[in-house]
Design a protein around this motif. Structure first.
Motif, PDB file in Angstrom:
ATOM      1  N   ILE A 111       0.838  -1.200   0.000  1.00 49.06           N
ATOM      2  CA  ILE A 111       0.000   0.000   0.000  1.00 49.06           C
ATOM      3  C   ILE A 111       0.875   1.252   0.000  1.00 49.06           C
ATOM      4  N   ALA A 112       1.947   1.234   0.793  1.00 48.95           N
ATOM      5  CA  ALA A 112       2.853   2.380   0.832  1.00 48.95           C
ATOM      6  C   ALA A 112       3.483   2.626  -0.540  1.00 48.95           C
ATOM      7  N   GLN A 113       3.819   1.554  -1.243  1.00 50.19           N
ATOM      8  CA  GLN A 113       4.391   1.683  -2.585  1.00 50.19           C
ATOM      9  C   GLN A 113       3.398   2.372  -3.520  1.00 50.19           C
ATOM     10  N   GLN A 114       2.128   2.006  -3.424  1.00 53.57           N
ATOM     11  CA  GLN A 114       1.101   2.621  -4.259  1.00 53.57           C
ATOM     12  C   GLN A 114       0.950   4.107  -3.936  1.00 53.57           C
ATOM     13  N   LEU A 115       0.980   4.443  -2.643  1.00 54.88           N
ATOM     14  CA  LEU A 115       0.854   5.843  -2.237  1.00 54.88           C
ATOM     15  C   LEU A 115       2.056   6.664  -2.695  1.00 54.88           C
ATOM     16  N   TYR A 116       3.224   6.032  -2.706  1.00 51.27           N
ATOM     17  CA  TYR A 116       4.441   6.719  -3.151  1.00 51.27           C
ATOM     18  C   TYR A 116       4.433   6.926  -4.665  1.00 51.27           C
ATOM     19  N   GLU A 117       4.050   5.902  -5.400  1.00 53.75           N
ATOM     20  CA  GLU A 117       4.094   5.970  -6.859  1.00 53.75           C
ATOM     21  C   GLU A 117       3.018   6.877  -7.435  1.00 53.75           C
ATOM     22  N   GLY A 118       1.892   7.010  -6.740  1.00 53.21           N
ATOM     23  CA  GLY A 118       0.862   7.929  -7.218  1.00 53.21           C
ATOM     24  C   GLY A 118      -0.528   7.337  -7.182  1.00 53.21           C
ATOM     25  N   VAL A 119      -1.483   8.160  -6.781  1.00 53.59           N
ATOM     26  CA  VAL A 119      -2.892   7.776  -6.710  1.00 53.59           C
ATOM     27  C   VAL A 119      -3.693   8.803  -7.503  1.00 53.59           C
ATOM     28  N   ALA A 120      -4.690   8.351  -8.269  1.00 53.11           N
ATOM     29  CA  ALA A 120      -5.519   9.251  -9.063  1.00 53.11           C
ATOM     30  C   ALA A 120      -6.363  10.132  -8.145  1.00 53.11           C
ATOM     31  N   LEU A 121      -6.242  11.450  -8.316  1.00 48.88           N
ATOM     32  CA  LEU A 121      -6.962  12.407  -7.466  1.00 48.88           C
ATOM     33  C   LEU A 121      -7.834  13.336  -8.307  1.00 48.88           C
ATOM     34  N   GLY A 122      -8.621  12.764  -9.206  1.00 49.86           N
ATOM     35  CA  GLY A 122      -9.549  13.560 -10.005  1.00 49.86           C
ATOM     36  C   GLY A 122      -8.828  14.560 -10.886  1.00 49.86           C
ATOM     37  N   LYS A 123      -9.208  15.835 -10.769  1.00 54.34           N
ATOM     38  CA  LYS A 123      -8.633  16.875 -11.619  1.00 54.34           C
ATOM     39  C   LYS A 123      -7.139  17.062 -11.361  1.00 54.34           C
ATOM     40  N   ALA A 124      -6.697  16.734 -10.150  1.00 49.18           N
ATOM     41  CA  ALA A 124      -5.266  16.888  -9.826  1.00 49.18           C
ATOM     42  C   ALA A 124      -4.407  15.845 -10.524  1.00 49.18           C
ATOM     43  N   GLY A 125      -5.047  14.815 -11.080  1.00 47.53           N
ATOM     44  CA  GLY A 125      -4.298  13.763 -11.755  1.00 47.53           C
ATOM     45  C   GLY A 125      -3.663  12.792 -10.771  1.00 47.53           C
ATOM     46  N   THR A 126      -2.773  11.969 -11.274  1.00 47.10           N
ATOM     47  CA  THR A 126      -2.090  10.994 -10.426  1.00 47.10           C
ATOM     48  C   THR A 126      -0.966  11.677  -9.654  1.00 47.10           C
ATOM     49  N   THR A 127      -1.015  11.575  -8.346  1.00 48.51           N
ATOM     50  CA  THR A 127      -0.057  12.286  -7.496  1.00 48.51           C
ATOM     51  C   THR A 127       0.465  11.375  -6.398  1.00 48.51           C
ATOM     52  N   GLY A 128       1.759  11.428  -6.147  1.00 49.42           N
ATOM     53  CA  GLY A 128       2.333  10.697  -5.025  1.00 49.42           C
ATOM     54  C   GLY A 128       1.929  11.358  -3.718  1.00 49.42           C
ATOM     55  N   LEU A 129       1.524  10.554  -2.744  1.00 53.50           N
ATOM     56  CA  LEU A 129       0.989  11.095  -1.496  1.00 53.50           C
ATOM     57  C   LEU A 129       1.936  10.960  -0.317  1.00 53.50           C
ATOM     58  N   ILE A 130       2.961  10.124  -0.417  1.00 50.48           N
ATOM     59  CA  ILE A 130       3.935   9.997   0.662  1.00 50.48           C
ATOM     60  C   ILE A 130       5.334  10.002   0.060  1.00 50.48           C
ATOM     61  N   THR A 131       6.317  10.270   0.907  1.00 50.23           N
ATOM     62  CA  THR A 131       7.707  10.192   0.462  1.00 50.23           C
ATOM     63  C   THR A 131       8.140   8.731   0.445  1.00 50.23           C
ATOM     64  N   TYR A 132       9.369   8.491  -0.010  1.00 51.81           N
ATOM     65  CA  TYR A 132       9.845   7.119  -0.165  1.00 51.81           C
ATOM     66  C   TYR A 132       9.779   6.371   1.157  1.00 51.81           C
ATOM     67  N   MET A 133       9.196   5.165   1.139  1.00 51.24           N
ATOM     68  CA  MET A 133       8.821   4.477   2.377  1.00 51.24           C
ATOM     69  C   MET A 133       9.907   3.569   2.945  1.00 51.24           C
ATOM     70  N   ARG A 134      10.950   3.312   2.201  1.00 54.55           N
ATOM     71  CA  ARG A 134      12.031   2.477   2.744  1.00 54.55           C
ATOM     72  C   ARG A 134      13.145   3.394   3.242  1.00 54.55           C
ATOM     73  N   THR A 135      13.066   3.759   4.501  1.00 54.97           N
ATOM     74  CA  THR A 135      14.014   4.725   5.038  1.00 54.97           C
ATOM     75  C   THR A 135      14.154   4.578   6.545  1.00 54.97           C
ATOM     76  N   ASP A 136      15.307   4.968   7.044  1.00 53.98           N
ATOM     77  CA  ASP A 136      15.541   5.042   8.492  1.00 53.98           C
ATOM     78  C   ASP A 136      15.684   6.486   8.934  1.00 53.98           C
ATOM     79  N   SER A 137      15.453   7.428   8.019  1.00 50.30           N
ATOM     80  CA  SER A 137      15.621   8.843   8.328  1.00 50.30           C
ATOM     81  C   SER A 137      14.320   9.455   8.848  1.00 50.30           C
ATOM     82  N   LEU A 138      14.447  10.309   9.871  1.00 49.62           N
ATOM     83  CA  LEU A 138      13.296  11.022  10.435  1.00 49.62           C
ATOM     84  C   LEU A 138      13.166  12.428   9.853  1.00 49.62           C
ATOM     85  N   ARG A 139      14.032  12.793   8.945  1.00 48.28           N
ATOM     86  CA  ARG A 139      14.034  14.156   8.413  1.00 48.28           C
ATOM     87  C   ARG A 139      12.787  14.411   7.571  1.00 48.28           C
TER      88      ARG A 139
END
Length: 348
Positions: free
Chosen positions: A298-326
């Motif tokens: 699910i995180a991969q799908q959110l990162y790669e992009g989800v269809a948001l109507g007029k806004a088009g396909t947009t990524g909703l989260i940053t890259y999910m494989r990380t140990d960084s809190l930044r």
């Protein structure tokens, strides 16, 4: 063969006629294609295209642990498409995932196709948004040889542990089980913890609570902490005598209760830090009963992009494989604007 990347600046965009961007996922390729102009061609490698063969060790322990990498069956057509597009492009932007595996995919494609190094650049998409993509393209780097070698070392250890130790387990325990670089260590931790649990001696004790009300809400739940001057209920003074606990309970039922002191204190609670891979999986398992595999899918799908109507396909989260809190400055500023809009500036 090792590529020795020279530091040179990319060509000015005004002289660029065509750029090829190589990503891992077909979904990500479609999302990025919708964002960028037609001068950019986006192709997907569909994950790894070159790896160790499945039916042999493929690690030469006598020659510096050399790996016998080869094209994965079924991936030659993809490599052919990338090769053809690379010949027609003025520059190649390697945009596989920003981790060790992504670096390995990028470097192996360049090595196998023998793409001239002056055409090759590395871009890191930490978020699949128009702003994030354009920012990455404007700041290209070079493939990270050290990160690639780290991935190859991990791959070699995976093979050596899995292919060398698993047969021993088949002989000593039973067929069908396996050893692994991570799973064997994790199994040891689980076994050691289980031994501690089995060795634990349980002890019965009693806690006494009263539900108090004065004819109107709220009902106050109070725990008995002392009898006279003697404290009870703590770890060092538990009520381990059931008859004594029942005696106290009976006595409390006869008594009237009153509030003798009210203390008002301010408490400050900090928000939880941003998710890293492990905490994302833990929270999803605890709150949603998701497996780690489902969470990452699910995180991969959110990162790669989800269809948001007029806004088009947009990524909703940053890259999910990380140990960084930044958290990026743009994300912080966006959050502050939204908080001010919804709750007012006093909440900033």
């Amino acid at each position: 063969m090792k590529l020795r990347w020279k530091k040179h600046k990319p060509q000015s965009e005004e002289f660029m006629t065509k750029s090829l961007i190589i990503v891992e996922s077909p979904t990500k390729a479609k999302t990025i294609s919708r964002i960028l102009p037609k001068e950019y061609e986006v192709l997907s490698s569909n994950g790894h295209v070159i790896d160790l063969p499945a039916k042999e060790l493929a690690v030469d322990t006598e020659k510096g642990f050399t790996l016998k990498n080869m094209v994965i069956p079924g991936k030659r057509k993809i490599l052919s498409q990338i090769s053809k597009a690379a010949k027609d492009a003025d520059r190649i932007l390697l945009a596989s995932d920003p981790d060790r595996e992504g670096e390995a995919i990028a470097v192996m494609i360049v090595r196998h196709l023998k793409i001239p190094e002056e055409k090759v650049f590395r871009v890191l998409f930490h978020e699949i948004t128009k702003k994030g993509i354009l920012k990455a393209i404007e700041n290209p780097g070079r493939p990270d040889e050290l990160k690639f070698e780290a991935q190859q070392a991990r791959r070699a250890i995976d093979r050596l542990v899995g292919y060398k130790v698993s047969p021993v387990l088949w002989k000593k325990i039973k067929r069908g089980i396996s050893a692994g670089r991570v799973q064997s260590v994790a199994l040891r931790f689980v076994c050691e913890r289980e031994k501690e649990i089995c060795a634990f001696s349980s002890e019965d004790y009693w806690l006494i609570f009263s539900h108090l009300e004065a004819g109107r809400p709220p009902v106050i739940k109070a725990r008995l902490v002392s009898v006279g001057s003697k404290r009870v209920g703590g770890t060092k003074n538990r009520l381990s005598d059931e008859s004594r606990a029942l005696e106290i309970q009976a006595q409390l039922r006869k008594e009237s209760h009153s509030i003798t002191d009210v203390q008002v204190k301010k408490a400050r609670r900090s928000p939880a830090p941003p998710f890293i891979t492990s905490t994302l999986q833990q929270d999803a398992a605890r709150k949603l009963r998701f497996t780690a595999k489902r969470t990452m899918m699910i995180a991969q799908q959110l990162y790669e992009g989800v269809a948001l109507g007029k806004a088009g396909t947009t990524g909703l989260i940053t890259y999910m494989r990380t140990d960084s809190l930044r958290v990026s400055d743009d994300a912080i500023e966006g959050a502050r604007r939204e908080i001010a809009r919804v709750f007012g500036p006093d909440y900033l």
